[in-house]
Design a protein around this motif. Structure first.
Motif, PDB file in Angstrom:
ATOM      1  N   GLU A 192       0.823  -1.206   0.000  1.00 51.40           N
ATOM      2  CA  GLU A 192       0.000   0.000   0.000  1.00 51.40           C
ATOM      3  C   GLU A 192       0.860   1.261   0.000  1.00 51.40           C
ATOM      4  O   GLU A 192       0.514   2.272  -0.620  1.00 51.40           O
ATOM      5  CB  GLU A 192      -0.918   0.008   1.232  1.00 51.40           C
ATOM      6  N   GLN A 193       1.976   1.213   0.701  1.00 56.98           N
ATOM      7  CA  GLN A 193       2.817   2.393   0.860  1.00 56.98           C
ATOM      8  C   GLN A 193       3.797   2.584  -0.286  1.00 56.98           C
ATOM      9  O   GLN A 193       4.342   3.675  -0.463  1.00 56.98           O
ATOM     10  CB  GLN A 193       3.608   2.287   2.177  1.00 56.98           C
ATOM     11  N   LEU A 194       4.012   1.543  -1.088  1.00 58.95           N
ATOM     12  CA  LEU A 194       5.071   1.570  -2.088  1.00 58.95           C
ATOM     13  C   LEU A 194       4.820   2.593  -3.183  1.00 58.95           C
ATOM     14  O   LEU A 194       5.745   3.280  -3.624  1.00 58.95           O
ATOM     15  CB  LEU A 194       5.242   0.174  -2.702  1.00 58.95           C
ATOM     16  N   ARG A 195       3.562   2.719  -3.638  1.00 55.93           N
ATOM     17  CA  ARG A 195       3.272   3.619  -4.752  1.00 55.93           C
ATOM     18  C   ARG A 195       3.682   5.062  -4.423  1.00 55.93           C
ATOM     19  O   ARG A 195       4.292   5.753  -5.228  1.00 55.93           O
ATOM     20  CB  ARG A 195       1.783   3.557  -5.117  1.00 55.93           C
ATOM     21  N   ASP A 196       3.345   5.504  -3.208  1.00 58.06           N
ATOM     22  CA  ASP A 196       3.703   6.856  -2.795  1.00 58.06           C
ATOM     23  C   ASP A 196       5.219   7.016  -2.715  1.00 58.06           C
ATOM     24  O   ASP A 196       5.776   8.046  -3.104  1.00 58.06           O
ATOM     25  CB  ASP A 196       3.070   7.177  -1.442  1.00 58.06           C
ATOM     26  N   PHE A 197       5.904   5.968  -2.221  1.00 56.65           N
ATOM     27  CA  PHE A 197       7.358   6.037  -2.131  1.00 56.65           C
ATOM     28  C   PHE A 197       7.994   6.118  -3.518  1.00 56.65           C
ATOM     29  O   PHE A 197       8.948   6.867  -3.736  1.00 56.65           O
ATOM     30  CB  PHE A 197       7.901   4.816  -1.381  1.00 56.65           C
ATOM     31  N   THR A 227      10.760  11.838  -7.906  1.00 53.23           N
ATOM     32  CA  THR A 227      10.999  13.275  -7.748  1.00 53.23           C
ATOM     33  C   THR A 227      12.415  13.524  -7.269  1.00 53.23           C
ATOM     34  O   THR A 227      13.097  14.445  -7.734  1.00 53.23           O
ATOM     35  CB  THR A 227       9.995  13.870  -6.737  1.00 53.23           C
ATOM     36  N   PHE A 228      12.871  12.697  -6.324  1.00 50.70           N
ATOM     37  CA  PHE A 228      14.234  12.823  -5.792  1.00 50.70           C
ATOM     38  C   PHE A 228      15.264  12.648  -6.904  1.00 50.70           C
ATOM     39  O   PHE A 228      16.214  13.419  -7.020  1.00 50.70           O
ATOM     40  CB  PHE A 228      14.450  11.788  -4.690  1.00 50.70           C
ATOM     41  N   LYS A 229      15.074  11.632  -7.761  1.00 51.89           N
ATOM     42  CA  LYS A 229      16.054  11.374  -8.818  1.00 51.89           C
ATOM     43  C   LYS A 229      16.065  12.496  -9.849  1.00 51.89           C
ATOM     44  O   LYS A 229      17.120  12.876 -10.343  1.00 51.89           O
ATOM     45  CB  LYS A 229      15.753  10.029  -9.484  1.00 51.89           C
ATOM     46  N   VAL A 230      14.889  13.028 -10.151  1.00 52.53           N
ATOM     47  CA  VAL A 230      14.823  14.148 -11.100  1.00 52.53           C
ATOM     48  C   VAL A 230      15.523  15.369 -10.518  1.00 52.53           C
ATOM     49  O   VAL A 230      16.299  16.058 -11.195  1.00 52.53           O
ATOM     50  CB  VAL A 230      13.356  14.483 -11.451  1.00 52.53           C
ATOM     51  N   ALA A 231      15.281  15.637  -9.240  1.00 52.60           N
ATOM     52  CA  ALA A 231      15.890  16.804  -8.587  1.00 52.60           C
ATOM     53  C   ALA A 231      17.410  16.690  -8.533  1.00 52.60           C
ATOM     54  O   ALA A 231      18.117  17.695  -8.533  1.00 52.60           O
ATOM     55  CB  ALA A 231      15.327  16.963  -7.178  1.00 52.60           C
ATOM     56  N   ASN A 232      17.919  15.455  -8.480  1.00 53.68           N
ATOM     57  CA  ASN A 232      19.358  15.244  -8.369  1.00 53.68           C
ATOM     58  C   ASN A 232      20.001  14.830  -9.682  1.00 53.68           C
ATOM     59  O   ASN A 232      21.172  14.461  -9.710  1.00 53.68           O
ATOM     60  CB  ASN A 232      19.649  14.185  -7.303  1.00 53.68           C
ATOM     61  N   PRO A 269       6.561   5.558   4.773  1.00 55.44           N
ATOM     62  CA  PRO A 269       6.032   6.922   4.764  1.00 55.44           C
ATOM     63  C   PRO A 269       7.037   7.933   5.307  1.00 55.44           C
ATOM     64  O   PRO A 269       7.125   9.066   4.801  1.00 55.44           O
ATOM     65  CB  PRO A 269       4.794   6.827   5.667  1.00 55.44           C
ATOM     66  N   TYR A 270       7.795   7.542   6.332  1.00 54.93           N
ATOM     67  CA  TYR A 270       8.803   8.438   6.906  1.00 54.93           C
ATOM     68  C   TYR A 270       9.863   8.795   5.866  1.00 54.93           C
ATOM     69  O   TYR A 270      10.229   9.966   5.686  1.00 54.93           O
ATOM     70  CB  TYR A 270       9.441   7.763   8.113  1.00 54.93           C
ATOM     71  N   MET A 271      10.337   7.792   5.128  1.00 59.44           N
ATOM     72  CA  MET A 271      11.349   8.049   4.103  1.00 59.44           C
ATOM     73  C   MET A 271      10.763   8.864   2.951  1.00 59.44           C
ATOM     74  O   MET A 271      11.451   9.720   2.370  1.00 59.44           O
ATOM     75  CB  MET A 271      11.916   6.722   3.605  1.00 59.44           C
ATOM     76  N   SER A 272       9.496   8.634   2.616  1.00 57.27           N
ATOM     77  CA  SER A 272       8.846   9.420   1.560  1.00 57.27           C
ATOM     78  C   SER A 272       8.801  10.895   1.940  1.00 57.27           C
ATOM     79  O   SER A 272       9.072  11.778   1.112  1.00 57.27           O
ATOM     80  CB  SER A 272       7.428   8.902   1.307  1.00 57.27           C
ATOM     81  N   ASN A 273       8.473  11.186   3.201  1.00 55.31           N
ATOM     82  CA  ASN A 273       8.407  12.576   3.669  1.00 55.31           C
ATOM     83  C   ASN A 273       9.773  13.235   3.633  1.00 55.31           C
ATOM     84  O   ASN A 273       9.900  14.411   3.281  1.00 55.31           O
ATOM     85  CB  ASN A 273       7.828  12.625   5.086  1.00 55.31           C
TER      86      ASN A 273
END
Length: 461
Positions: free
Chosen positions: A220-225, A231-236, A373-377
């Motif tokens: 359930e949490q994977l899609r958001d991650f 986004t992280f990879k694009v930003a970097n 969720p913590y890592m996603s945030n």
């Protein structure tokens, strides 16, 4: 930067299967909650360089047949690596499926580039590595049926050989992948004979207990991650020509100096964690990395993520070579202003050391249901995040296909991930040095190299 573009000519491509009827006719391994998180990450690409002072003809006639035969024999014991990752679209369930006759793609190539340049530790354009490691591409071009491993062997005539291996992280962690590599190498060195004392992988996934339904929660949490990580990879991301990979070494004397410095500074404090080689090496690299961004919101937090092998930490422990992923992440944090301060290395070492201690004392699964969720945030916040790939415990410099120990070992899939590769130093076999590989822009790499050279000089004799 290199003076010319490396040219790689493919000699042949083949499919290598385990010996016929040497494996179960059909096997299905469900993904556990340890595997599911890694579906969000790109495959891991490892590249090993070996000196090899022979011509093309000798390689083709003498060496290549043994490479193929030994790879087939090694797959007999690690046969799921020849299988496919199957996705059921209606449920998003995944499983590793293997049938007798499944195979691994082997690409054999020849390169005309400077082998000595590629094995140096100085910054090298990452595009120079792209053609030395294979991609995981399904011949069927189906998103719901993906190969798990591919291999490429590239000859540099009269100079060297590279062995490039790409593995889906969803099938196995680094401990199992490197165990396979060394098993294959030992068979190759022994000209097709299995090493009698090799510890074989353990496939029974019922040893991974999930009484709290972590598998369902992680799905359930994977899609958001995944969206956050994109986004992280694009930003970097950087232009291909601006990305360089370099290797930095902390020798045994430097490691001991760091350990003593941290112990001395913490002498009057109540600390119980072990000031280990891993802790001080990662602390030092983290501080040098953050110093490259001292003008960027120093009041904010920076994060360092490392993984712990859970096989011996579970209750009860599971077999040492359980086949699959058995890692859990520890997320640590510190204020950037503290990391770039006079005692930044001490701050970083204490944060990391207490993280290791916490996992050892409280267990590796504490709070795991909120980890994704913590890592996603954290990722969405735009904070500086450094993570670790590899481990000095893998000892890949002990790998020997019959051509001697590697001259260089690299993980070449660090691009846009924020990860560093930590391994034992080839030069520190008797003393315990550490090698650190990372990918940055040319400008950032210059800054990091300067901090890496200077920071150690500023912490005392």
């Amino acid at each position: 930067m290199a003076d010319s573009v490396m040219k790689v000519k493919v000699i042949e491509q083949s499919q290598i299967s385990p010996p016929q009827h040497s494996t179960p006719p059909r096997t299905s391994l469900p993904l556990t909650f340890f595997d599911i998180l890694w579906l969000a990450f790109s495959p891991v690409k490892r590249l090993m360089f070996f000196e090899f002072r022979h011509c093309n003809q000798h390689f083709i006639e003498t060496v290549l047949p043994n490479i193929k035969h030994s790879l087939s024999l090694a797959l007999q014991h690690f046969y799921p690596l020849a299988g496919r990752l199957i996705t059921t679209p209606s449920t998003d369930d995944h499983e590793i499926a293997y049938s007798d006759g499944d195979s691994v793609s082997l690409t054999v190539a020849e390169a005309d580039f400077d082998f000595e340049y590629l094995t140096s530790r100085r910054p090298r354009d990452i595009s120079e590595y792209v053609s030395l490691v294979p991609e995981l591409i399904s011949k069927l071009e189906l998103q719901d049926m993906t190969p798990l491993m591919a291999v490429q062997v590239t000859l540099f005539p009269n100079s060297g050989i590279t062995v490039g291996i790409t593995v889906s992280h969803a099938v196995a962690d680094g401990k199992i992948t490197t165990h396979f590599i060394k098993h294959w190498a030992s068979i190759c060195k022994l000209q097709g004979k299995n090493h009698s004392d090799i510890l074989l992988p353990f496939f029974d996934r019922s040893v991974i207990k999930d009484p709290n339904g972590l598998c369902a929660k992680f799905r359930e949490q994977l899609r958001d991650f995944i969206e956050s990580f994109k986004t992280f990879k694009v930003a970097n991301s950087l232009a291909p020509t601006d990305k360089v990979q370099a290797t930095f070494v902390l020798g045994a004397p430097e490691i001991e100096k760091l350990k003593q410095y941290v112990r001395n500074k913490l002498h009057d404090h109540d600390y119980t964690f072990h000031v280990s080689t891993f802790v001080v090496a990662c602390a030092y690299v983290w501080v040098c990395f953050i110093k490259c961004y001292i003008d960027e919101k120093n009041h904010e937090k920076a994060y360092f993520v490392f993984n712990a092998d859970c096989r011996e930490r579970l209750d009860p422990p599971i077999p040492k070579f359980y086949f699959g992923n058995c890692l859990m992440s520890c997320v640590t944090q510190a204020n950037k202003c503290d990391l770039i301060g006079e005692e930044g290395v001490v701050v970083a070492a204490e944060v990391l050391g207490r993280g290791v201690e916490r996992m050892n004392k409280e267990g590796v699964l504490g709070g795991v249901d909120t980890m994704i969720p913590y890592m996603s945030n954290i990722i969405r916040s735009g904070a500086k995040v450094m993570s670790v790939a590899g481990s000095p415990k893998f000892k890949l410099y002990e790998t020997d296909f019959g051509w001697g120990r590697p001259k260089k070992v690299d993980v070449v899939s660090l691009e846009n991930s924020g990860a560093i590769c930590v391994s034992e130093s080839r030069d520190g076999e008797n003393g315990g040095g550490i090698e650190v590989g990372l990918v940055l822009s040319w400008l950032e790499m210059d800054a990091f190299a300067s901090h890496f050279a200077d920071t150690l000089n500023k912490i005392g004799p």
